[in-house]
Design a protein around this motif. Structure first.
Motif, mmCIF file in Angstrom:
data_model
loop_
_atom_site.group_PDB
_atom_site.id
_atom_site.type_symbol
_atom_site.label_atom_id
_atom_site.label_comp_id
_atom_site.label_asym_id
_atom_site.label_seq_id
_atom_site.Cartn_x
_atom_site.Cartn_y
_atom_site.Cartn_z
ATOM 1 N N LYS A 28 -12.005 -9.247 4.585
ATOM 2 C CA LYS A 28 -10.742 -8.760 4.451
ATOM 3 C C LYS A 28 -10.905 -7.214 4.038
ATOM 4 O O LYS A 28 -11.600 -6.913 3.299
ATOM 5 C CB LYS A 28 -9.913 -9.561 3.367
ATOM 6 N N TRP A 29 -10.181 -6.437 4.645
ATOM 7 C CA TRP A 29 -10.000 -5.155 4.504
ATOM 8 C C TRP A 29 -8.852 -4.342 4.074
ATOM 9 O O TRP A 29 -7.613 -5.117 4.763
ATOM 10 C CB TRP A 29 -10.713 -4.376 6.080
ATOM 11 N N LYS A 30 -8.581 -3.588 3.235
ATOM 12 C CA LYS A 30 -7.335 -2.771 3.096
ATOM 13 C C LYS A 30 -7.120 -1.619 4.437
ATOM 14 O O LYS A 30 -8.225 -0.706 4.602
ATOM 15 C CB LYS A 30 -7.318 -2.235 1.949
ATOM 16 N N ALA A 39 -2.893 2.457 0.693
ATOM 17 C CA ALA A 39 -3.316 1.149 1.403
ATOM 18 C C ALA A 39 -1.922 0.646 1.860
ATOM 19 O O ALA A 39 -0.886 0.579 1.263
ATOM 20 C CB ALA A 39 -3.920 0.326 0.472
ATOM 21 N N SER A 41 -1.847 -2.469 4.187
ATOM 22 C CA SER A 41 -1.876 -3.789 4.552
ATOM 23 C C SER A 41 -3.153 -4.503 4.298
ATOM 24 O O SER A 41 -4.175 -3.690 4.040
ATOM 25 C CB SER A 41 -1.464 -4.342 5.749
ATOM 26 N N ILE A 42 -3.505 -5.599 4.040
ATOM 27 C CA ILE A 42 -4.871 -6.272 4.062
ATOM 28 C C ILE A 42 -4.937 -7.103 5.596
ATOM 29 O O ILE A 42 -3.978 -8.183 5.971
ATOM 30 C CB ILE A 42 -5.065 -7.215 3.041
ATOM 31 N N ASN A 44 -7.388 -9.566 7.663
ATOM 32 C CA ASN A 44 -8.730 -10.417 7.786
ATOM 33 C C ASN A 44 -9.277 -10.439 9.287
ATOM 34 O O ASN A 44 -8.856 -10.757 10.043
ATOM 35 C CB ASN A 44 -7.924 -11.743 7.685
ATOM 36 N N GLU A 58 -1.576 -9.472 4.433
ATOM 37 C CA GLU A 58 -0.734 -9.251 3.281
ATOM 38 C C GLU A 58 -0.215 -7.900 3.453
ATOM 39 O O GLU A 58 -0.878 -6.790 4.040
ATOM 40 C CB GLU A 58 -1.632 -9.149 1.899
ATOM 41 N N LEU A 60 1.372 -4.615 1.822
ATOM 42 C CA LEU A 60 1.333 -3.930 0.506
ATOM 43 C C LEU A 60 2.468 -2.880 0.464
ATOM 44 O O LEU A 60 2.601 -1.841 1.568
ATOM 45 C CB LEU A 60 0.146 -3.050 0.117
ATOM 46 N N TRP A 136 -11.084 1.828 6.426
ATOM 47 C CA TRP A 136 -10.617 0.835 5.779
ATOM 48 C C TRP A 136 -11.890 0.496 4.856
ATOM 49 O O TRP A 136 -12.855 0.670 4.799
ATOM 50 C CB TRP A 136 -10.585 -0.395 6.552
ATOM 51 N N LYS A 138 -13.139 -2.432 1.746
ATOM 52 C CA LYS A 138 -13.098 -4.148 1.605
ATOM 53 C C LYS A 138 -11.964 -4.246 0.633
ATOM 54 O O LYS A 138 -11.781 -3.805 -0.334
ATOM 55 C CB LYS A 138 -14.376 -4.386 0.887
ATOM 56 N N ALA A 139 -11.207 -5.486 0.831
ATOM 57 C CA ALA A 139 -10.361 -5.756 -0.156
ATOM 58 C C ALA A 139 -10.695 -6.630 -1.258
ATOM 59 O O ALA A 139 -11.608 -7.145 -1.174
ATOM 60 C CB ALA A 139 -9.140 -6.724 0.710
#
Length: 139
Positions: A28-30, A39, A41-42, A44, A58, A60, A136, A138-139
């Motif tokens: 998962k990456w921001k 940021a 979104s997140i 996958n 997700e 944001l 991006w 890491k979330a």
């Protein structure tokens, strides 16, 4: 004995060197907006059948029920849950594909090249010879 130690050291060095070049883009990456630094979104990022995909999991600072004001097969689709990275193939240290990434805000597909660098995901979108790279984290 000395030669065995040298050979062992060489094998370990080669292993560490090759390991550092392996891509760990899965996870998962921001998605960081390169203009505002915020940021958005997140995503996958996952591998399926040897190809790379990315799905928005997700949003944001955005309405989670927002729909894509776009044309084509994504028209009217919810942005949350949308697959925006579609079927990239591994080429050396990069994952690439023509028209492989979609920007719902601009309703545009871009040619793309993705790679991991220093623990960050580099996402470079192309139209012709022009390109823009987002970083991006890491979330």
């Amino acid at each position: 004995m000395k030669n065995t130690l040298k050979l062992s050291a060489l094998i370990i060095s080669l292993f560490l060197c090759c390991n550092s070049f392996s891509q760990n883009v899965i996870g998962k990456w921001k998605n960081i907006d390169d203009k505002t630094g915020e940021a958005k979104s997140i995503i996958n990022v996952y591998e399926e059948d040897g190809k790379l995909y990315g799905q928005i999991v997700e949003l944001l600072n955005s309405d989670p029920d927002a729909v894509c004001d776009c044309s084509g097969n994504k028209a009217g689709q919810k942005i949350l849950g949308m697959v925006i990275i579609d079927g990239l193939k591994k080429e050396g240290k990069y994952w690439t594909k023509d028209k492989g990434i979609f920007d719902p805000e601009k309703d545009t597909y871009y040619d793309v090249k993705i790679w991991e660098e220093d623990g960050k995901l580099m996402v470079r979108g192309y139209i012709g010879f022009l390109h823009r790279t987002q970083v991006w984290v890491k979330a």
